[in-house]
Motif scaffolding. Structure first.
Motif, PDB file in Angstrom:
ATOM      1  N   PRO A   1       0.815  -1.234   0.000  1.00 45.36           N
ATOM      2  CA  PRO A   1       0.000   0.000   0.000  1.00 45.36           C
ATOM      3  C   PRO A   1       0.843   1.277   0.000  1.00 45.36           C
ATOM      4  N   VAL A   2       1.924   1.309   0.797  1.00 48.32           N
ATOM      5  CA  VAL A   2       2.769   2.507   0.843  1.00 48.32           C
ATOM      6  C   VAL A   2       3.444   2.737  -0.501  1.00 48.32           C
ATOM      7  N   ARG A   3       3.923   1.683  -1.127  1.00 49.55           N
ATOM      8  CA  ARG A   3       4.591   1.832  -2.426  1.00 49.55           C
ATOM      9  C   ARG A   3       3.611   2.312  -3.495  1.00 49.55           C
ATOM     10  N   GLN A   4       2.409   1.729  -3.515  1.00 49.53           N
ATOM     11  CA  GLN A   4       1.425   2.142  -4.524  1.00 49.53           C
ATOM     12  C   GLN A   4       0.969   3.581  -4.304  1.00 49.53           C
ATOM     13  N   PHE A   5       0.813   3.982  -3.037  1.00 54.90           N
ATOM     14  CA  PHE A   5       0.382   5.351  -2.748  1.00 54.90           C
ATOM     15  C   PHE A   5       1.437   6.367  -3.195  1.00 54.90           C
ATOM     16  N   ASN A   6       2.701   6.054  -2.949  1.00 57.61           N
ATOM     17  CA  ASN A   6       3.771   7.012  -3.239  1.00 57.61           C
ATOM     18  C   ASN A   6       4.206   7.009  -4.703  1.00 57.61           C
ATOM     19  N   ARG A   7       3.795   6.002  -5.465  1.00 58.64           N
ATOM     20  CA  ARG A   7       4.155   5.981  -6.880  1.00 58.64           C
ATOM     21  C   ARG A   7       3.559   7.172  -7.637  1.00 58.64           C
ATOM     22  N   GLY A   8       2.445   7.687  -7.151  1.00 57.52           N
ATOM     23  CA  GLY A   8       1.854   8.843  -7.797  1.00 57.52           C
ATOM     24  C   GLY A   8       2.494  10.147  -7.382  1.00 57.52           C
ATOM     25  N   LEU A   9       3.380  10.095  -6.346  1.00 57.20           N
ATOM     26  CA  LEU A   9       3.997  11.305  -5.830  1.00 57.20           C
ATOM     27  C   LEU A   9       5.485  11.399  -6.150  1.00 57.20           C
ATOM     28  N   MET A  10       6.104  10.259  -6.457  1.00 58.65           N
ATOM     29  CA  MET A  10       7.549  10.244  -6.683  1.00 58.65           C
ATOM     30  C   MET A  10       7.899   9.110  -7.636  1.00 58.65           C
ATOM     31  N   SER A  11       9.180   8.960  -7.919  1.00 60.66           N
ATOM     32  CA  SER A  11       9.616   7.897  -8.828  1.00 60.66           C
ATOM     33  C   SER A  11       9.409   6.533  -8.192  1.00 60.66           C
ATOM     34  N   SER A  12       9.412   5.510  -9.029  1.00 65.91           N
ATOM     35  CA  SER A  12       9.184   4.142  -8.558  1.00 65.91           C
ATOM     36  C   SER A  12      10.256   3.707  -7.569  1.00 65.91           C
ATOM     37  N   ASP A  13      11.512   4.084  -7.830  1.00 64.02           N
ATOM     38  CA  ASP A  13      12.606   3.695  -6.930  1.00 64.02           C
ATOM     39  C   ASP A  13      12.433   4.311  -5.552  1.00 64.02           C
ATOM     40  N   TRP A  14      12.127   5.602  -5.494  1.00 64.61           N
ATOM     41  CA  TRP A  14      11.927   6.265  -4.211  1.00 64.61           C
ATOM     42  C   TRP A  14      10.702   5.714  -3.484  1.00 64.61           C
ATOM     43  N   ALA A  15       9.668   5.382  -4.211  1.00 65.67           N
ATOM     44  CA  ALA A  15       8.471   4.795  -3.601  1.00 65.67           C
ATOM     45  C   ALA A  15       8.786   3.450  -2.965  1.00 65.67           C
ATOM     46  N   THR A  16       9.623   2.662  -3.649  1.00 64.53           N
ATOM     47  CA  THR A  16      10.021   1.368  -3.106  1.00 64.53           C
ATOM     48  C   THR A  16      10.851   1.527  -1.844  1.00 64.53           C
ATOM     49  N   LEU A  17      11.802   2.444  -1.851  1.00 66.79           N
ATOM     50  CA  LEU A  17      12.661   2.664  -0.685  1.00 66.79           C
ATOM     51  C   LEU A  17      11.856   3.163   0.511  1.00 66.79           C
ATOM     52  N   LEU A  18      10.922   4.059   0.263  1.00 66.84           N
ATOM     53  CA  LEU A  18      10.085   4.573   1.343  1.00 66.84           C
ATOM     54  C   LEU A  18       9.187   3.468   1.910  1.00 66.84           C
TER      55      LEU A  18
END
Length: 338
Positions: free
Chosen positions: A211-228
């Protein structure tokens, strides 16, 4: 002790009845908020169960199996996620997969199978560890801490292997290993994601990471979303462990346990990011060196942040004393029977 054992059995009977309610009632409700509402009373009941036992082994067993894992599985089940979805074929399987720290293995890989000869070696080593407690007055605090660490790891690993064997005999299905020789980990990502306490990543992945990765994919790059998402997963695990230790010790959290997981979350995030650079992809580290660095880092940080918290609350010493008393009880019962 006898009274607590009887109470332990009664609690598990009540747990089976509660899970049966989830199978017959909650599973008929459409996935979503209303199904979640229907399982909340069961989750609340499971959460308070460990508070009624003074035995560390019994209370920790309930805290891990019901308060932590079963509750997480039921919450995920409310949204058609996790190991209880799709719904097991019968109620007996549903009860086992909910109450026990197990997960059905979908695609068994012979390469991931743990050699059978390791189990008797671990049992023998555990017996040696218990015998060494007779000489603990001659040990330094550091050596005694290492002994406690070995005790916790071996007892947990042996218990989970016995649970896996029991479920395999009863259900006749392959069960994913709960641990995959964590001392062979070649990186923190390997240790936490593929080797240590695999039931927890199987829950945290759909509950926090995805859920966190999918939510942040719309706000940042895929790599940063994965790390977060990786970092958020470790933070959630740290908070859960603080609550777990609070349930067992009744002592206010110091934050050290959460800091341990946050530290490992930061280091794992950095490790994942560094691995994606071209320089590291070309530079290969010997598995022996990477294992030494990984396990060494886990042991040192555990001795710094994790186990001192347990030692101050006397959990480790109480765990050892209960194990010795349990063995004496079994010996007396066996000799009196014969």
């Amino acid at each position: 002790m006898d009274g607590e054992v009887i109470g332990f059995v009664i609690v598990w009977v009540l747990a089976v009845i509660s899970v049966s309610y989830c199978y017959y009632i909650s599973s008929r409700i459409k996935a979503g908020v209303f199904r979640l509402i229907s399982v909340v009373p069961v989750c609340a009941f499971f959460h308070v169960l460990p508070l009624f036992f003074t035995s560390l082994h019994l209370s920790s067993c309930l805290a891990v199996s019901l308060s932590c894992l079963a509750n997480a599985k039921l919450i995920l089940f409310s949204f058609d996620q996790g190991s209880l979805f799709p719904l097991p074929s019968n109620i007996f399987r549903f009860i086992c997969f909910t109450c026990l720290p197990i997960k059905a293995q979908q695609n068994p890989n012979p390469k991931n199978q743990i050699p059978k000869w390791l189990f008797p070696i671990k049992v023998a080593l555990f017996a040696v560890v218990l015998h060494m407690y007779d000489y603990k007055q001659y040990m330094s605090p550091a050596v005694l801490l290492v002994l406690y660490v070995l005790h916790v790891y071996l007892e947990l690993d042996i218990a989970l292997m016995l649970v896996k064997l029991f479920v395999f005999i009863i259900l006749g299905c392959d069960i994913e290993p709960q641990a995959n020789e964590p001392y062979l980990a070649t990186s923190l990502q390997d240790f936490w994601g593929r080797r240590w306490n695999l039931m927890v990543p199987a829950i945290l992945r759909p509950a926090i990471y995805i859920p966190v990765r999918q939510f942040n994919r719309g706000l940042m790059s895929s790599d940063w979303a994965t790390l977060l998402a990786v970092l958020a997963t470790f933070v959630a695990s740290g908070v859960a462990h603080e609550v777990f230790f609070l349930t067992l010790t009744f002592e206010m959290p110091t934050g050290e346990v959460a800091c341990f997981f946050v530290l490992h979350g930061v280091c794992t995030t950095v490790e994942v990011a560094v691995k994606r650079t071209d320089f590291v992809r070309r530079w290969r580290v010997s598995p022996a060196v990477s294992r030494l660095l990984t396990v060494g880092f886990v042991v040192v940080t555990s001795g710094w942040l994790l186990f001192p918290t347990l030692a101050r609350s006397d959990m480790l010493e109480k765990l050892a004393n209960e194990a010795l008393l349990s063995i004496d009880f079994v010996k007396r019962t066996f000799y009196s029977f014969w």
